[in-house]
Design an enzyme around this catalytic site. Structure first.
Site, PDB file in Angstrom:
ATOM      1  N   ILE A  80       0.983  -1.164  -0.067  1.00 57.01           N
ATOM      2  CA  ILE A  80      -0.086   0.176   0.160  1.00 57.01           C
ATOM      3  C   ILE A  80       0.853   1.157   0.013  1.00 57.01           C
ATOM      4  O   ILE A  80       1.492   1.606   0.982  1.00 57.01           O
ATOM      5  CB  ILE A  80      -0.760  -0.203   1.139  1.00 57.01           C
ATOM      6  CG1 ILE A  80      -1.838  -1.390   1.387  1.00 57.01           C
ATOM      7  CG2 ILE A  80      -1.926   1.125   1.095  1.00 57.01           C
ATOM      8  CD1 ILE A  80      -2.558  -1.477   2.604  1.00 57.01           C
ATOM      9  N   PRO A  81       1.057   1.725  -1.333  1.00 58.97           N
ATOM     10  CA  PRO A  81       1.917   2.855  -1.254  1.00 58.97           C
ATOM     11  C   PRO A  81       1.414   4.284  -0.584  1.00 58.97           C
ATOM     12  O   PRO A  81       0.953   5.127  -1.644  1.00 58.97           O
ATOM     13  CB  PRO A  81       2.195   3.125  -2.702  1.00 58.97           C
ATOM     14  CG  PRO A  81       0.739   2.425  -3.464  1.00 58.97           C
ATOM     15  CD  PRO A  81       0.553   1.468  -2.521  1.00 58.97           C
ATOM     16  N   CYS A  82       1.526   4.491   0.581  1.00 61.36           N
ATOM     17  CA  CYS A  82       0.610   5.592   0.877  1.00 61.36           C
ATOM     18  C   CYS A  82       1.618   6.574   0.757  1.00 61.36           C
ATOM     19  O   CYS A  82       1.120   7.880   0.917  1.00 61.36           O
ATOM     20  CB  CYS A  82       0.710   5.163   2.633  1.00 61.36           C
ATOM     21  SG  CYS A  82       2.172   4.620   3.314  1.00 61.36           S
ATOM     22  N   TYR A  83       2.719   6.568   0.590  1.00 60.55           N
ATOM     23  CA  TYR A  83       3.572   7.714   0.060  1.00 60.55           C
ATOM     24  C   TYR A  83       3.158   8.520  -0.917  1.00 60.55           C
ATOM     25  O   TYR A  83       3.421   9.723  -1.209  1.00 60.55           O
ATOM     26  CB  TYR A  83       5.108   7.439   0.074  1.00 60.55           C
ATOM     27  CG  TYR A  83       5.364   6.456  -1.120  1.00 60.55           C
ATOM     28  CD1 TYR A  83       5.362   5.307  -0.695  1.00 60.55           C
ATOM     29  CD2 TYR A  83       5.918   7.092  -2.198  1.00 60.55           C
ATOM     30  CE1 TYR A  83       5.638   4.200  -1.833  1.00 60.55           C
ATOM     31  CE2 TYR A  83       5.934   6.078  -3.302  1.00 60.55           C
ATOM     32  CZ  TYR A  83       5.942   4.717  -3.137  1.00 60.55           C
ATOM     33  OH  TYR A  83       6.281   3.868  -4.176  1.00 60.55           O
ATOM     34  N   ARG A  84       2.269   7.858  -1.946  1.00 60.50           N
ATOM     35  CA  ARG A  84       1.753   8.623  -3.004  1.00 60.50           C
ATOM     36  C   ARG A  84       0.455   9.393  -2.753  1.00 60.50           C
ATOM     37  O   ARG A  84       0.002   9.778  -3.670  1.00 60.50           O
ATOM     38  CB  ARG A  84       1.401   7.531  -4.075  1.00 60.50           C
ATOM     39  CG  ARG A  84       2.745   6.736  -4.604  1.00 60.50           C
ATOM     40  CD  ARG A  84       2.439   6.110  -6.038  1.00 60.50           C
ATOM     41  NE  ARG A  84       3.517   5.275  -6.431  1.00 60.50           N
ATOM     42  CZ  ARG A  84       3.561   3.943  -6.897  1.00 60.50           C
ATOM     43  NH1 ARG A  84       2.201   3.304  -6.550  1.00 60.50           N
ATOM     44  NH2 ARG A  84       4.673   3.359  -6.956  1.00 60.50           N
TER      45      ARG A  84
END
Length: 117
Positions: A65-69
């Site tokens: 889950i690429p939360c940094y995006r």
DNA sequence: GGGGTGACGCGTC
DNA sequence: CGACGCGCCACCC
């Protein structure tokens, strides 16, 4: 099993809220970003933006889950980013080619447009 | 069940 | 610009 239908629906809805959020975040393309409100809207209710923030805060699987995006509507990264502050988040995004202007993501060019596909 | 909190968004001043 | 204030909704005492 036989639990109250209404009760089950409620439980389902709550779980789905987070599930939907995570599922949507997973779909943000490489090199692009999305806003909390955008994700909330895609999850079914644009007023869930705060919940989106909370959901990412307790991100159960950062690996997928690429939360940094995810940034706010102004393209600003979170200061409370989990891995060593917002600076780390900026690094990750820049590594994907996302350009910043005055410390903010150039949303015009890098915001995920889920309609175009 | 009540009340405080927040990785938000939007309006006002 | 910056600083508040409010609404929203799920979570945690």
């Amino acid at each position: 099993m036989q639990i109250g239908r209404e009760e089950m629906r409620e439980t389902e809805r709550e779980q789905n809220t987070f599930e939907r959020i995570y599922e949507i975040v997973r779909q943000i393309p490489y090199g692009q970003v999305a806003t909390y409100g955008q994700i909330a809207a895609l999850a079914g209710n644009k007023r869930l933006s705060r919940v989106v923030g909370y959901a990412l805060h307790v991100n159960p699987d950062p690996a997928t889950i690429p939360c940094y995006r995810v940034v706010n509507r102004l393209g600003e990264v979170s200061r409370a980013f989990a891995f060593g502050g917002g600076n780390r988040q900026v690094e990750l995004l820049e590594a994907e080619g996302v350009q910043f202007i005055d410390g903010r993501v150039d949303m015009k060019h890098y915001q995920w447009n889920h309609f175009v596909f």
